[in-house]
Write a protein that holds these residues in place. Sequence first.
Motif, PDB file in Angstrom:
ATOM      1  N   TRP A   1       4.089  10.447  -6.045  1.00  0.00           N
ATOM      2  CA  TRP A   1       3.175  11.011  -5.047  1.00  0.00           C
ATOM      3  C   TRP A   1       3.273  10.255  -3.729  1.00  0.00           C
ATOM      4  O   TRP A   1       3.152  10.816  -2.664  1.00  0.00           O
ATOM      5  N   GLN A   2       3.519   8.955  -3.809  1.00  0.00           N
ATOM      6  CA  GLN A   2       3.568   8.157  -2.596  1.00  0.00           C
ATOM      7  C   GLN A   2       4.692   8.620  -1.659  1.00  0.00           C
ATOM      8  O   GLN A   2       4.563   8.531  -0.452  1.00  0.00           O
ATOM      9  N   ASP A   3       5.802   9.103  -2.213  1.00  0.00           N
ATOM     10  CA  ASP A   3       6.895   9.578  -1.366  1.00  0.00           C
ATOM     11  C   ASP A   3       6.478  10.798  -0.571  1.00  0.00           C
ATOM     12  O   ASP A   3       6.903  10.986   0.560  1.00  0.00           O
ATOM     13  N   LEU A   4       5.668  11.622  -1.162  1.00  0.00           N
ATOM     14  CA  LEU A   4       5.226  12.837  -0.488  1.00  0.00           C
ATOM     15  C   LEU A   4       4.046  12.575   0.435  1.00  0.00           C
ATOM     16  O   LEU A   4       3.785  13.342   1.353  1.00  0.00           O
TER      17      LEU A   4
ATOM     18  N   ASP B   1       6.286   0.049  -7.377  1.00  0.00           N
ATOM     19  CA  ASP B   1       7.565   0.752  -7.436  1.00  0.00           C
ATOM     20  C   ASP B   1       7.873   1.433  -6.107  1.00  0.00           C
ATOM     21  O   ASP B   1       9.009   1.432  -5.645  1.00  0.00           O
ATOM     22  N   TYR B   2       6.867   2.010  -5.492  1.00  0.00           N
ATOM     23  CA  TYR B   2       7.078   2.639  -4.188  1.00  0.00           C
ATOM     24  C   TYR B   2       7.537   1.584  -3.182  1.00  0.00           C
ATOM     25  O   TYR B   2       8.498   1.789  -2.447  1.00  0.00           O
ATOM     26  N   LEU B   3       6.850   0.445  -3.135  1.00  0.00           N
ATOM     27  CA  LEU B   3       7.224  -0.603  -2.191  1.00  0.00           C
ATOM     28  C   LEU B   3       8.654  -1.079  -2.429  1.00  0.00           C
ATOM     29  O   LEU B   3       9.383  -1.381  -1.487  1.00  0.00           O
ATOM     30  N   LEU B   4       9.051  -1.134  -3.693  1.00  0.00           N
ATOM     31  CA  LEU B   4      10.384  -1.615  -4.037  1.00  0.00           C
ATOM     32  C   LEU B   4      11.463  -0.547  -3.885  1.00  0.00           C
ATOM     33  O   LEU B   4      12.632  -0.802  -4.141  1.00  0.00           O
TER      34      LEU B   4
END
Length: 118
Positions: free
Chosen positions: A79-82, A64-67
Amino acid sequence: MNVENYKLGQRIASLRKNKNLSQAELAKIINIGTSTLGMYETGKREPNNEMLSRIADYFNVTTDYLLGRAISSDDKLAWQDLGMAYGGHIPDELKDMYRAIAEEYVKKHPEALKKKRK
């Protein structure tokens, strides 16, 4: 060029650069050709689900983060955004601080969670 593929490619390139990897090095790690990776990063080609999972696993981020689906359906920040500064993984000792900052921001700017993605 598909805009969503381009955004995906930008995320992959950013993660790769944060690890100080060349395209050739990352391509070898995830077992694809350098030109294929280059096409992913420029949005000319889209990885299949298996490859998307392989890339996400290597960088310790979600698909989802990659997309670009940084915000989940229940409006919580990923968490990946932060954790981009930490290669997608926030050290445990910083999670409480980051969560407090993010929650305070969302309280002051709830519209940030409601913006439509283009």
